[in-house]
Design a protein around this motif. Structure first.
Motif, mmCIF file in Angstrom:
data_model
loop_
_atom_site.group_PDB
_atom_site.id
_atom_site.type_symbol
_atom_site.label_atom_id
_atom_site.label_comp_id
_atom_site.label_asym_id
_atom_site.label_seq_id
_atom_site.Cartn_x
_atom_site.Cartn_y
_atom_site.Cartn_z
ATOM 1 N N ALA A 130 19.151 15.033 25.841
ATOM 2 C CA ALA A 130 18.588 14.470 24.613
ATOM 3 C C ALA A 130 19.688 13.937 23.717
ATOM 4 O O ALA A 130 20.835 14.393 23.752
ATOM 5 C CB ALA A 130 17.761 15.516 23.882
ATOM 6 N N SER A 131 19.345 12.986 22.891
ATOM 7 C CA SER A 131 20.317 12.398 21.977
ATOM 8 C C SER A 131 20.777 13.434 20.956
ATOM 9 O O SER A 131 19.970 14.232 20.470
ATOM 10 C CB SER A 131 19.681 11.210 21.266
ATOM 11 O OG SER A 131 20.562 10.698 20.283
ATOM 12 N N PRO A 132 22.079 13.468 20.603
ATOM 13 C CA PRO A 132 22.545 14.409 19.574
ATOM 14 C C PRO A 132 21.799 14.203 18.259
ATOM 15 O O PRO A 132 21.559 13.069 17.832
ATOM 16 C CB PRO A 132 24.032 14.059 19.427
ATOM 17 C CG PRO A 132 24.401 13.412 20.723
ATOM 18 C CD PRO A 132 23.174 12.676 21.169
ATOM 19 N N GLY A 133 21.420 15.298 17.652
ATOM 20 C CA GLY A 133 20.668 15.228 16.409
ATOM 21 C C GLY A 133 19.171 15.197 16.601
ATOM 22 O O GLY A 133 18.418 15.022 15.637
ATOM 23 N N THR A 134 18.706 15.402 17.841
ATOM 24 C CA THR A 134 17.270 15.441 18.098
ATOM 25 C C THR A 134 16.679 16.721 17.521
ATOM 26 O O THR A 134 17.166 17.817 17.795
ATOM 27 C CB THR A 134 16.989 15.378 19.608
ATOM 28 O OG1 THR A 134 17.558 14.172 20.141
ATOM 29 C CG2 THR A 134 15.493 15.395 19.882
ATOM 30 N N LEU A 135 15.631 16.587 16.729
ATOM 31 C CA LEU A 135 14.994 17.742 16.091
ATOM 32 C C LEU A 135 13.714 18.084 16.840
ATOM 33 O O LEU A 135 12.830 17.230 17.000
ATOM 34 C CB LEU A 135 14.677 17.454 14.623
ATOM 35 C CG LEU A 135 15.843 16.982 13.738
ATOM 36 C CD1 LEU A 135 15.382 16.887 12.288
ATOM 37 C CD2 LEU A 135 17.033 17.911 13.860
ATOM 38 N N ILE A 136 13.623 19.331 17.289
ATOM 39 C CA ILE A 136 12.437 19.811 17.989
ATOM 40 C C ILE A 136 11.993 21.097 17.302
ATOM 41 O O ILE A 136 12.761 22.058 17.211
ATOM 42 C CB ILE A 136 12.719 20.066 19.478
ATOM 43 C CG1 ILE A 136 13.155 18.767 20.148
ATOM 44 C CG2 ILE A 136 11.491 20.639 20.172
ATOM 45 C CD1 ILE A 136 13.523 18.935 21.605
ATOM 46 N N LEU A 186 22.103 13.910 4.794
ATOM 47 C CA LEU A 186 22.590 15.070 5.540
ATOM 48 C C LEU A 186 22.874 14.664 6.977
ATOM 49 O O LEU A 186 22.141 13.855 7.568
ATOM 50 C CB LEU A 186 21.552 16.200 5.502
ATOM 51 C CG LEU A 186 21.090 16.640 4.105
ATOM 52 C CD1 LEU A 186 20.064 17.757 4.214
ATOM 53 C CD2 LEU A 186 22.278 17.068 3.249
ATOM 54 N N HIS A 187 23.903 15.251 7.535
ATOM 55 C CA HIS A 187 24.318 14.873 8.887
ATOM 56 C C HIS A 187 23.252 15.309 9.902
ATOM 57 O O HIS A 187 22.753 16.442 9.849
ATOM 58 C CB HIS A 187 25.652 15.531 9.225
ATOM 59 C CG HIS A 187 26.374 14.840 10.346
ATOM 60 N ND1 HIS A 187 26.049 15.049 11.669
ATOM 61 C CD2 HIS A 187 27.401 13.946 10.345
ATOM 62 C CE1 HIS A 187 26.835 14.324 12.437
ATOM 63 N NE2 HIS A 187 27.672 13.641 11.657
ATOM 64 N N PRO A 188 22.896 14.435 10.856
ATOM 65 C CA PRO A 188 21.842 14.790 11.824
ATOM 66 C C PRO A 188 22.199 15.975 12.715
ATOM 67 O O PRO A 188 21.313 16.743 13.108
ATOM 68 C CB PRO A 188 21.670 13.505 12.642
ATOM 69 C CG PRO A 188 22.906 12.701 12.396
ATOM 70 C CD PRO A 188 23.361 13.057 11.027
ATOM 71 N N LEU A 189 23.482 16.154 13.047
ATOM 72 C CA LEU A 189 23.860 17.316 13.861
ATOM 73 C C LEU A 189 23.629 18.613 13.094
ATOM 74 O O LEU A 189 23.245 19.633 13.681
ATOM 75 C CB LEU A 189 25.322 17.204 14.295
ATOM 76 C CG LEU A 189 25.643 16.125 15.327
ATOM 77 C CD1 LEU A 189 27.132 16.104 15.625
ATOM 78 C CD2 LEU A 189 24.847 16.340 16.608
ATOM 79 N N ALA A 190 23.877 18.581 11.791
ATOM 80 C CA ALA A 190 23.621 19.770 10.977
ATOM 81 C C ALA A 190 22.121 20.045 10.891
ATOM 82 O O ALA A 190 21.686 21.200 10.960
ATOM 83 C CB ALA A 190 24.213 19.587 9.580
ATOM 84 N N LEU A 191 21.320 18.995 10.764
ATOM 85 C CA LEU A 191 19.869 19.198 10.739
ATOM 86 C C LEU A 191 19.366 19.764 12.069
ATOM 87 O O LEU A 191 18.423 20.556 12.097
ATOM 88 C CB LEU A 191 19.166 17.870 10.439
ATOM 89 C CG LEU A 191 19.287 17.345 9.002
ATOM 90 C CD1 LEU A 191 18.629 15.982 8.888
ATOM 91 C CD2 LEU A 191 18.673 18.310 8.002
ATOM 92 N N GLU A 192 19.989 19.365 13.155
ATOM 93 C CA GLU A 192 19.619 19.941 14.452
ATOM 94 C C GLU A 192 19.878 21.438 14.479
ATOM 95 O O GLU A 192 19.074 22.220 15.003
ATOM 96 C CB GLU A 192 20.395 19.246 15.563
ATOM 97 C CG GLU A 192 20.059 19.745 16.961
ATOM 98 C CD GLU A 192 20.885 19.059 18.030
ATOM 99 O OE1 GLU A 192 20.802 19.491 19.201
ATOM 100 O OE2 GLU A 192 21.632 18.116 17.708
ATOM 101 N N ASP A 193 21.006 21.865 13.878
ATOM 102 C CA ASP A 193 21.309 23.298 13.803
ATOM 103 C C ASP A 193 20.340 24.031 12.880
ATOM 104 O O ASP A 193 20.093 25.227 13.063
ATOM 105 C CB ASP A 193 22.747 23.510 13.318
ATOM 106 C CG ASP A 193 23.774 23.110 14.365
ATOM 107 O OD1 ASP A 193 23.392 23.026 15.550
ATOM 108 O OD2 ASP A 193 24.938 22.876 14.006
ATOM 109 N N VAL A 194 19.799 23.339 11.897
ATOM 110 C CA VAL A 194 18.810 23.957 11.011
ATOM 111 C C VAL A 194 17.555 24.324 11.791
ATOM 112 O O VAL A 194 17.007 25.429 11.673
ATOM 113 C CB VAL A 194 18.461 23.001 9.851
ATOM 114 C CG1 VAL A 194 17.232 23.507 9.094
ATOM 115 C CG2 VAL A 194 19.636 22.868 8.907
ATOM 116 N N VAL A 195 17.089 23.396 12.624
ATOM 117 C CA VAL A 195 15.844 23.612 13.367
ATOM 118 C C VAL A 195 16.052 24.580 14.520
ATOM 119 O O VAL A 195 15.187 25.416 14.809
ATOM 120 C CB VAL A 195 15.311 22.255 13.873
ATOM 121 C CG1 VAL A 195 14.061 22.464 14.728
ATOM 122 C CG2 VAL A 195 14.992 21.338 12.711
ATOM 123 N N ASN A 196 17.203 24.495 15.190
ATOM 124 C CA ASN A 196 17.502 25.394 16.308
ATOM 125 C C ASN A 196 18.080 26.689 15.745
ATOM 126 O O ASN A 196 19.296 26.871 15.677
ATOM 127 C CB ASN A 196 18.492 24.747 17.280
ATOM 128 C CG ASN A 196 17.940 23.476 17.892
ATOM 129 O OD1 ASN A 196 16.737 23.353 18.068
ATOM 130 N ND2 ASN A 196 18.809 22.526 18.185
#
Length: 364
Positions: free
Chosen positions: A22-28, A91-101
């Protein structure tokens, strides 16, 4: 209650990950995530305003109107809402990915105009459940993401709402972020101190009478101490990184307060390490006391057996069916007038003699 023949397993938290490739920064979103709700707090030195159940339009409309805004997002189910928050505050998308994961290790990441801090909070002391809290802060804004309702931020909210002048309204967003992180770190003290009191009570109880349930309690407490150690050490490293780095949106005077929070985290680590060492020692002591108690029981049973061995031999000899009429050598004492009481007295003297010998040897 688990049925007989089944094994009860302890649930372990697993960090959700995006699909491979998946592309970096993908939010699931996690299917079990709570519904997202926003609480917006608008702060200036003279006044404040709080908007419960705020909308994303409320956030966008007030971004440029107040010196400091604090957006608290509870629940991570609404991915589009989280993405919109990220767009508004850049906000950086990689950081948002860490928020959701959720399940991330406590850490600090620095970006061009904001910092991203991940910390873990004790969500439920009795269930030993932890919750990830993500904190973004930059010039004029603080954004926090929580997995579910309940947090240690009420003292911070009360200070914001206080009519008296205070630093939270007069200083910048970095000081507000410090206050929130400090509240999370300080929330560890009550459960750790409660666990310390429980360890002391178990120790006092063990000195009187060791029981099997104490061993189970000690193992559970040591497991909790190991989990706390795994949370507090990276939290300490994250705070140290936040203090060491020179970024324009973290003022030098705020770092002084962050250093105090770092001291608190070190104190917590010392408490947990001390409790862990005590628990290890108590487990070893419990095993030693149980073994000593078993040895005492075996010793007493052995002594009782040794006392009755000669008595059993005498009774067995005198109980043989020989007739004195057939031969003078066939138990002539059976014809003795006082044979029965004499035999009892003799066996009593043998028992007393053995007991006296054991006491002389200090085996009793």
């Amino acid at each position: 209650m688990a049925k007989a023949g089944t094994v009860k397993r302890r649930a372990t938290a697993r960090m959700r990950r995006p699909p491979v490739g998946a592309s970096p920064g993908t939010l699931i979103a996690d299917p079990a995530a709570r519904r997202s709700e926003l609480r917006l707090t608008l702060i200036s030195p003279q006044k404040f305003m709080t908007i419960d159940n705020a909308s994303i339009d409320d956030v966008a409309a007030n971004c440029e109107k107040w010196p400091i805004i604090w957006l608290d997002c509870t629940g991570l189910a609404n991915i589009s809402l989280i993405e919109e928050i990220g767009r508004i505050f850049s906000l950086h998308p990689l950081a948002l990915e860490d928020v959701v994961n959720t399940g991330q290790r406590p850490k600090v990441d620095f970006f061009e105009d904001h910092a991203f801090v991940v910390v873990r909070m004790i969500d439920d002391v009795t269930a030993h459940r932890y919750e990830q809290i993500a904190v973004f802060f930059g010039k004029g804004f603080v954004v926090t993401f929580q997995e579910r309702e309940g947090d240690p931020f009420d003292p911070v909210r009360k200070r914001i709402e206080s009519s008296a002048p205070n630093r939270l309204r007069a200083r910048g967003a970095d000081y507000l972020a410090y206050a929130l992180i400090d509240a999370i770190v300080d929330s560890y003290f009550p459960p750790i101190e409660t666990a310390g009191d429980l360890v002391d009570s178990i120790e006092d109880e063990m000195m009187n009478t060791p029981h099997k349930h104490q061993m189970r309690q000690l193992h559970e407490l040591r497991r909790d101490a190991n989990v706390l150690k795994g949370v507090l050490w990276p939290m300490r490293d994250a705070l140290a990184t936040l203090i060491r780095n020179d970024v324009p949106y973290v003022k030098a005077e705020t770092k002084v307060f962050l250093n105090d929070t770092l001291d608190h985290s070190l104190r917590l680590i010392e408490l947990v390490e001390t409790q862990r060492d005590m628990l290890t020692g108590l487990i070893e002591m419990h095993l030693s006391l149980s073994q000593a108690r078993t040895n005492d029981v075996i010793s007493y049973l052995t002594i009782v057996s040794v006392i009755f061995m000669p008595l059993t031999f005498l009774v067995g000899v005198w109980g043989m069916n020989f007739s004195p009429d057939a031969s003078p050598w066939n138990m002539p004492e059976l014809r003795s007038y006082y044979g029965y009481p004499a035999a009892l007295v003799f066996m009593l003297l043998v028992a007393i003699g053995l007991i006296s010998f054991f006491r002389w040897k200090k085996w009793l």
